[in-house]
Motif scaffolding. Structure first.
Motif, PDB file in Angstrom:
ATOM      1  N   LEU A 267       0.854  -1.189   0.000  1.00  0.00           N
ATOM      2  CA  LEU A 267       0.000   0.000   0.000  1.00  0.00           C
ATOM      3  C   LEU A 267       0.892   1.242   0.000  1.00  0.00           C
ATOM      4  CD1 LEU A 267      -1.690  -2.351   1.525  1.00  0.00           C
ATOM      5  CD2 LEU A 267      -3.133  -0.470   2.290  1.00  0.00           C
ATOM      6  N   ARG A 268       0.569   2.170  -0.830  1.00  0.00           N
ATOM      7  CA  ARG A 268       1.241   3.469  -0.856  1.00  0.00           C
ATOM      8  C   ARG A 268       0.159   4.539  -0.791  1.00  0.00           C
ATOM      9  NH1 ARG A 268       5.319   3.752  -5.487  1.00  0.00           N
ATOM     10  NH2 ARG A 268       6.290   2.250  -4.059  1.00  0.00           N
ATOM     11  N   ASP A 269       0.216   5.379   0.222  1.00  0.00           N
ATOM     12  CA  ASP A 269      -0.821   6.396   0.486  1.00  0.00           C
ATOM     13  C   ASP A 269      -2.183   5.727   0.644  1.00  0.00           C
ATOM     14  OD1 ASP A 269       1.102   8.398   0.317  1.00  0.00           O
ATOM     15  OD2 ASP A 269       0.796   8.637  -1.856  1.00  0.00           O
ATOM     16  N   ASP A 270      -2.167   4.593   1.371  1.00  0.00           N
ATOM     17  CA  ASP A 270      -3.382   3.813   1.650  1.00  0.00           C
ATOM     18  C   ASP A 270      -4.084   3.333   0.387  1.00  0.00           C
ATOM     19  OD1 ASP A 270      -3.045   4.067   4.392  1.00  0.00           O
ATOM     20  OD2 ASP A 270      -4.153   5.980   4.465  1.00  0.00           O
ATOM     21  N   THR A 271      -3.319   3.135  -0.661  1.00  0.00           N
ATOM     22  CA  THR A 271      -3.864   2.611  -1.915  1.00  0.00           C
ATOM     23  C   THR A 271      -3.060   1.379  -2.310  1.00  0.00           C
ATOM     24  OG1 THR A 271      -4.501   4.828  -2.632  1.00  0.00           O
ATOM     25  CG2 THR A 271      -4.385   3.124  -4.329  1.00  0.00           C
ATOM     26  N   VAL A 272      -3.739   0.312  -2.651  1.00  0.00           N
ATOM     27  CA  VAL A 272      -3.083  -0.938  -3.023  1.00  0.00           C
ATOM     28  C   VAL A 272      -2.431  -0.755  -4.389  1.00  0.00           C
ATOM     29  CG1 VAL A 272      -3.384  -3.389  -3.501  1.00  0.00           C
ATOM     30  CG2 VAL A 272      -4.708  -2.311  -1.697  1.00  0.00           C
ATOM     31  N   ILE A 273      -1.093  -0.995  -4.425  1.00  0.00           N
ATOM     32  CA  ILE A 273      -0.381  -0.880  -5.695  1.00  0.00           C
ATOM     33  C   ILE A 273       0.149  -2.225  -6.175  1.00  0.00           C
ATOM     34  CG2 ILE A 273       0.250   1.526  -5.293  1.00  0.00           C
ATOM     35  CD1 ILE A 273       3.012   0.541  -4.421  1.00  0.00           C
ATOM     36  N   PHE A 274       0.154  -3.241  -5.302  1.00  0.00           N
ATOM     37  CA  PHE A 274       0.636  -4.561  -5.722  1.00  0.00           C
ATOM     38  C   PHE A 274       0.112  -5.611  -4.754  1.00  0.00           C
ATOM     39  CE2 PHE A 274       3.693  -8.097  -5.632  1.00  0.00           C
ATOM     40  CZ  PHE A 274       3.705  -8.426  -6.975  1.00  0.00           C
ATOM     41  N   THR A 275      -0.242  -6.777  -5.323  1.00  0.00           N
ATOM     42  CA  THR A 275      -0.681  -7.915  -4.521  1.00  0.00           C
ATOM     43  C   THR A 275       0.112  -9.131  -4.956  1.00  0.00           C
ATOM     44  OG1 THR A 275      -2.932  -7.038  -4.320  1.00  0.00           O
ATOM     45  CG2 THR A 275      -2.626  -9.375  -3.864  1.00  0.00           C
ATOM     46  N   GLY A 276       0.750  -9.785  -4.002  1.00  0.00           N
ATOM     47  CA  GLY A 276       1.565 -10.946  -4.331  1.00  0.00           C
ATOM     48  C   GLY A 276       1.827 -11.808  -3.105  1.00  0.00           C
ATOM     49  N   ASP A 277       2.908 -12.597  -3.175  1.00  0.00           N
ATOM     50  CA  ASP A 277       3.270 -13.508  -2.088  1.00  0.00           C
ATOM     51  C   ASP A 277       4.531 -13.003  -1.364  1.00  0.00           C
ATOM     52  OD1 ASP A 277       1.169 -15.178  -2.688  1.00  0.00           O
ATOM     53  OD2 ASP A 277       2.356 -16.315  -4.162  1.00  0.00           O
ATOM     54  N   LEU A 278       4.655 -13.472  -0.145  1.00  0.00           N
ATOM     55  CA  LEU A 278       5.821 -13.128   0.676  1.00  0.00           C
ATOM     56  C   LEU A 278       6.987 -14.044   0.279  1.00  0.00           C
ATOM     57  CD1 LEU A 278       6.529 -11.183   2.994  1.00  0.00           C
ATOM     58  CD2 LEU A 278       5.996 -13.019   4.573  1.00  0.00           C
ATOM     59  N   ASP A 279       8.051 -13.406  -0.238  1.00  0.00           N
ATOM     60  CA  ASP A 279       9.176 -14.210  -0.725  1.00  0.00           C
ATOM     61  C   ASP A 279      10.112 -14.631   0.414  1.00  0.00           C
ATOM     62  OD1 ASP A 279      10.888 -15.509  -2.330  1.00  0.00           O
ATOM     63  OD2 ASP A 279      11.810 -13.727  -3.204  1.00  0.00           O
ATOM     64  N   SER A 280      10.487 -13.704   1.272  1.00  0.00           N
ATOM     65  CA  SER A 280      11.391 -14.028   2.390  1.00  0.00           C
ATOM     66  C   SER A 280      11.029 -13.173   3.592  1.00  0.00           C
ATOM     67  CB  SER A 280      12.856 -13.771   1.983  1.00  0.00           C
ATOM     68  OG  SER A 280      13.065 -12.382   1.735  1.00  0.00           O
ATOM     69  N   LEU A 281      11.226 -13.768   4.758  1.00  0.00           N
ATOM     70  CA  LEU A 281      10.975 -13.071   6.023  1.00  0.00           C
ATOM     71  C   LEU A 281      12.180 -13.358   6.951  1.00  0.00           C
ATOM     72  CD1 LEU A 281       9.035 -11.382   7.785  1.00  0.00           C
ATOM     73  CD2 LEU A 281       8.000 -13.536   8.540  1.00  0.00           C
ATOM     74  N   ARG A 282      12.946 -12.316   7.255  1.00  0.00           N
ATOM     75  CA  ARG A 282      14.173 -12.494   8.038  1.00  0.00           C
ATOM     76  C   ARG A 282      14.172 -11.542   9.226  1.00  0.00           C
ATOM     77  NH1 ARG A 282      18.875 -14.706   5.573  1.00  0.00           N
ATOM     78  NH2 ARG A 282      18.419 -15.664   3.563  1.00  0.00           N
ATOM     79  N   ARG A 283      14.771 -12.054  10.259  1.00  0.00           N
ATOM     80  CA  ARG A 283      15.064 -11.218  11.428  1.00  0.00           C
ATOM     81  C   ARG A 283      16.565 -11.295  11.643  1.00  0.00           C
ATOM     82  NH1 ARG A 283      13.683  -8.202  15.422  1.00  0.00           N
ATOM     83  NH2 ARG A 283      14.310  -8.598  17.577  1.00  0.00           N
ATOM     84  N   PHE A 284      17.242 -10.161  11.430  1.00  0.00           N
ATOM     85  CA  PHE A 284      18.709 -10.131  11.327  1.00  0.00           C
ATOM     86  C   PHE A 284      19.112 -11.037  10.162  1.00  0.00           C
ATOM     87  CE2 PHE A 284      17.764  -9.113  15.809  1.00  0.00           C
ATOM     88  CZ  PHE A 284      18.249  -7.812  15.828  1.00  0.00           C
ATOM     89  N   GLN A 285      19.892 -12.076  10.364  1.00  0.00           N
ATOM     90  CA  GLN A 285      20.343 -12.940   9.280  1.00  0.00           C
ATOM     91  C   GLN A 285      19.609 -14.269   9.239  1.00  0.00           C
ATOM     92  OE1 GLN A 285      22.448 -11.900   6.944  1.00  0.00           O
ATOM     93  NE2 GLN A 285      22.670  -9.916   8.002  1.00  0.00           N
ATOM     94  N   GLU A 286      18.630 -14.449  10.077  1.00  0.00           N
ATOM     95  CA  GLU A 286      17.955 -15.742  10.182  1.00  0.00           C
ATOM     96  C   GLU A 286      16.548 -15.649   9.552  1.00  0.00           C
ATOM     97  OE1 GLU A 286      17.779 -16.881  14.214  1.00  0.00           O
ATOM     98  OE2 GLU A 286      19.969 -16.965  14.499  1.00  0.00           O
ATOM     99  N   ASN A 287      16.192 -16.751   8.881  1.00  0.00           N
ATOM    100  CA  ASN A 287      14.830 -16.871   8.374  1.00  0.00           C
ATOM    101  C   ASN A 287      13.886 -17.247   9.517  1.00  0.00           C
ATOM    102  OD1 ASN A 287      15.497 -16.337   5.690  1.00  0.00           O
ATOM    103  ND2 ASN A 287      16.067 -18.486   5.325  1.00  0.00           N
TER     104      ASN A 287
END
Length: 887
Positions: free
Chosen positions: A829-849
């Motif tokens: 969302l940019r300015d509370d408007t949806v600009i893209f819908t897709g899947d989450l490719d990666s989720l990391r905290r520091f260097q760990e998945n």
């Protein structure tokens, strides 16, 4: 050769042109107009004789007949076609034959020497045989002519005999009629003064201008003149002199009953020699005659009788129009209806007036008028007497209505009810030490609103049962409203006083909100505290009921023809249609003829509430009636009539009227309604039901409750309902319409079960109305199916964007709401408007998945297929959930 030939056939036989043969016949004194006319044998003989006499008279016309021609010359003619010539051109092109005719005359002593040839024996024999053949032909023709003459004379003789016999019969009839006319004239002359004598020679009429007709054969004119001479000396009805010469007057002589117009109509104006069809053809051309067609000079305006409803085909028949013309007129008015559909009174009147005719209301039916007259006569007879009060027990579910009545009746009725609730109206009459009271027990469930309303209208007093530990409930308020609408006095029975948490003051205070004021508070409503379980306060309730009935002064005519109302009806497999009725006036006896709504019949048996057969029932007494033609509707009035004919006529007229009203399409026949249904038809589902119940009241309550479950997503339609067991026709209806079949306290027979098993119909049995509604809701939920709903589980805000050689753009974010999970779809969302819908490719905290990141925690998020993330964007994580649609 046949006996008679046409001129054309005779010309072919003798090898002579038709024109020449016609000319010869004309010269012989037999002119013919056409070549297709027949020539008799006598005419052939006459022509042959003429030709023999005139043969060779071309030059010596004065030669005596019978002598041989003097000249002896022979004339030979020959013609030949030389060629064809083409004349004109184009469409006028024609081909003409060029014929050369040559005539050669041979005289005696000519150079050919034909006449000088010697007569041989062979030639003489040929001539002799030729003469013999000609003589035989002549004899045969003469014989045939004689036979024709004999047959013609025989035919004429028979026709003359028939004509003479008819003439004798006519003269005899005229003589008899004249004799009757003479007697009538003599009788009138004795009672009336003699008229003034007419002028001489006129006899009151103008002299006939026609000359006298020639005399008829066989002395007919003599007999007619003799009859005329007798008529001239008679009274005022004598046939006038001179008029007898007219053929028309003679034809109708003695027929005094005919008027002048009848005589003119029966008289032919053409001669007897003209064809008979000339008169009818002249009249058809001129429009004359009594039965001649005359074109109307103005449009025909018809008065059309229109009832509450009428089918389009019947309306077209009354208007003398085609059904399509009426359908077109309806379509122009915005009403879409077929020829077989029914329209209401107002629409029919508009169509009739639009087509230039006049619509009128039908008059009251003779059967209904006769029934009303009998009812009025019965109402004026007899004296009023005191009658027992009719008390209706009303209240909320499980507040103890049936238990209270059970204690009064000293029976165990409540234990026999399914689920411990009453699901139809029970009618009882109880004989107490203080008098007889008739009770009506109504169900308390919300679905039985119409049954409670019907009970309030039938009753004199309403006893409202309220549980002391439960207080005022929705059906309690509804019962108060029904009693107030029916203008019936209320008696409040505060039940369950034996419980420890009983609070009668709470009940009285809650009833104040409904404007029901107890006598303790200065009002007019009696309130009795009691316990249906222990019997506490029941006697005080009976005293209050009898006191209220004395105040009301309830009276009715105790004898005469009975009338009343149907409380409940059912279809018993062994006894047929059974109706529980409440007699309101008169006495209902076994053997009476009665009409009950659209049903009629003769009372075969009467039973009280305990199942005992009784001989009669008086006012305010409920009984079960056997012998009706069908199951009546609860709430219908019944009336005892004099005979079965009147009962049948009234029932049939009511049924016809109800059928017309049922066929009215109040919704869906206007174009705007059709458009609206087309708009929502794609999204709205349909659930069809077929409902069968044990009694009419339960069936009515089920139909209304189930239809009320409809909403914008699903429309529940009860396509069939009835009283009694599930039959083969019910199963067939459910199978063809793909409907669910519901049996309420009834079962399917063997033939119905076969159809149900063969077609896989959804059949469900019930005995409690709660279960019916719950099960239909489940069925409707299955029809609606499941929907996919998206639930937002978390939101992260992008703080900074990093570039990675392997994963591309990584959004350094902080979770501001919920949780971010790996494998879930996300939105950018940019300015509370949806600009893209897709899947989450990666989720990391520091260097760990990691699998998820909770609220307030920083993380790196990679969006698959999108690397345009900026600082300040929001990443929304959501999940898709399947949810079952419900009502």
């Amino acid at each position: 050769m046949s006996q008679n030939n046409t001129i054309r056939q005779l010309a072919e036989l003798v090898n002579t042109p038709v024109d020449k043969l016609l000319e010869q016949l004309k010269e012989a004194g037999m002119p013919f107009d056409s070549a297709d006319q027949e020539v008799t044998s006598a005419q052939k003989v006459k022509l042959l004789g003429f030709l023999r006499r005139t043969h060779g008279r071309g030059e010596s016309a004065a030669a005596p007949a019978g002598t041989e021609p003097a000249s002896g010359k022979i004339t030979l003619s020959r013609s030949s076609r030389k060629q064809e010539l083409t004349v004109g051109g184009g469409k006028n092109k024609a081909t003409v034959d060029v014929v050369v005719r040559k005539k050669v005359v041979l005289k005696p002593g000519a150079s050919d020497g034909a006449s000088t040839r010697p007569m041989t024996d062979e030639r003489a024999e040929i001539l002799r045989k030729l003469e013999e053949s000609k003589q035989r032909n002549l004899d045969e023709q003469q014989r045939l002519a004689a036979t024709d003459r004999a047959r013609a004379e025989e035919r004429q003789r028979k026709e003359e005999e028939v004509r003479l016999a008819a003439e004798e019969a006519r003269l005899a009839a005229e003589a008899a009629a004249s004799e009757v006319a003479t007697q009538v004239a003599e009788a009138e002359s004795e009672t009336k003064p003699t008229r003034a004598p007419a002028k001489p020679g006129t006899h009151g009429h103008a002299a006939h201008p026609h000359p006298p007709k020639p005399a008829r054969p066989g002395g007919q004119d003599d007999a007619r003149n003799a009859g005329n001479a007798k008529h001239k000396t008679r009274g005022s009805h004598v046939m006038v002199a001179g008029v007898e010469d007219d053929d028309n007057a003679a034809r109708f002589a003695g027929k005094l009953h005919l008027s002048a117009a009848d005589r003119a109509r029966r008289t032919t104006t053409t001669s007897r020699n003209k064809p008979r069809h000339s008169r009818s053809s002249d009249q058809s051309r001129t429009g004359g005659g009594e039965h001649g067609f005359q074109r109307p000079t103005a449009p025909v305006v018809r008065e059309v009788t229109v009832g509450d409803a009428i089918t389009v085909s019947d309306l077209a028949q009354k208007l003398a129009l085609k059904g399509g013309d009426v359908v077109k007129a309806l379509f122009k008015m915005g009403v879409m209806a077929t020829v077989t559909q029914s329209i209401d009174h107002d629409t029919a009147v508009l169509v009739v007036e639009e087509l230039g005719h006049k619509a009128v209301r039908p008059s009251d039916s003779d059967a209904e008028t006769e029934l009303l007259a009998q009812v009025e006569d019965a109402g004026q007879q007899g004296e009023l007497a005191q009658r027992p009060p009719v008390v209706t027990i009303m209240g909320h579910v499980d507040h103890g209505k049936t238990s209270l009545l059970d204690y009064i009746r000293r029976t165990k009725v409540a234990t026999g009810e399914a689920g411990g609730i009453t699901q139809h109206i029970g009618a009882y009459h109880v004989k107490t030490a203080k008098g007889t009271i008739s009770f009506l027990d109504t169900p308390g469930h919300a679905a039985f609103t119409s049954m409670r309303s019907r009970g309030a209208k039938l009753t004199d007093i309403v006893v409202l049962v309220v549980a002391a530990d439960d207080g005022v409930m929705p059906q309690t308020i509804e019962a108060v409203q029904h009693a107030r609408a029916a203008k019936v006095p209320l008696i409040i029975a505060i039940n369950k006083m034996d419980k420890s948490d009983a609070d009668p003051m709470r009940v009285k205070n809650e009833l104040l909100a409904q404007e029901v004021v107890a006598e303790d508070f200065g009002g007019e409503t009696q309130m009795v505290e009691l316990s249906a379980k222990s019997g506490q306060g029941v006697d005080e309730l009976l005293d209050a009921i009898l006191l209220q009935s004395e105040v009301l002064e309830l009276k009715a005519v105790p004898d005469g023809r009975a009338s009343g109302t149907v409380i409940e009806s059912a279809l018993d497999k062994g006894r047929g249609p059974v109706a529980t009725v409440l007699v309101q006036r008169g006495i209902l006896r076994k053997g009476d003829y009665l009409v009950c709504g659209v049903q009629y019949g003769r009372v075969r048996a009467l039973f009280n509430e305990t199942g005992e057969q009784v001989a009669e029932a008086g006012p305010s007494i409920p009984v079960q009636v056997l012998g009706l033609s069908g199951v009546p509707d609860a709430g219908d009035d019944f009336v005892v009539v004099a005979d079965e004919r009147l009962a049948k006529d009234v029932a049939q007229q009511r049924e016809a009227k109800r059928r017309e009203s049922r066929l009215i399409k109040q919704a869906g026949n206007r174009m705007e309604d059709v458009m609206a249904q087309m708009g929502q038809g794609a999204s709205q589902q349909v659930l069809n039901l077929v409902v069968k119940a044990d009694v009419h009241g339960s069936m009515e309550a089920l139909r209304e409750s189930l239809s009320g479950l409809s909403n914008d997503q699903i429309r529940i339609t009860v396509i069939g309902s009835g009283v009694g067991g599930i039959t083969e026709s019910d199963a067939q209806l459910a199978a063809t319409s793909k409907a669910a079949l519901i049996g309420f306290n009834v079962r399917a027979d063997a033939s119905a079960r076969k159809i149900i098993d063969a077609n896989g119909v959804d059949l469900r049995y019930f005995s409690i109305i709660y279960d019916v509604i719950d099960q239909v809701k489940q069925i409707a939920s299955g029809v609606l199916g499941k929907e996919i709903r998206e639930d937002i589980i978390g939101t992260a805000e992008v703080q900074q964007v990093f570039r990675h050689s392997k994963f591309g753009s990584i959004a350094g974010s902080i979770v501001v709401e919920g949780v971010i999970r790996r494998g879930k779809p996300v939105r950018v969302l940019r300015d509370d408007t949806v600009i893209f819908t897709g899947d989450l490719d990666s989720l990391r905290r520091f260097q760990e998945n990691v699998d998820e990141v909770k609220h307030g925690t920083e993380c790196g998020i990679g969006v698959k297929g999108y690397d345009q993330v900026r600082a300040g964007d929001k990443i929304e994580c959501f999940e898709r959930v399947e949810v079952q649609r419900t009502l």
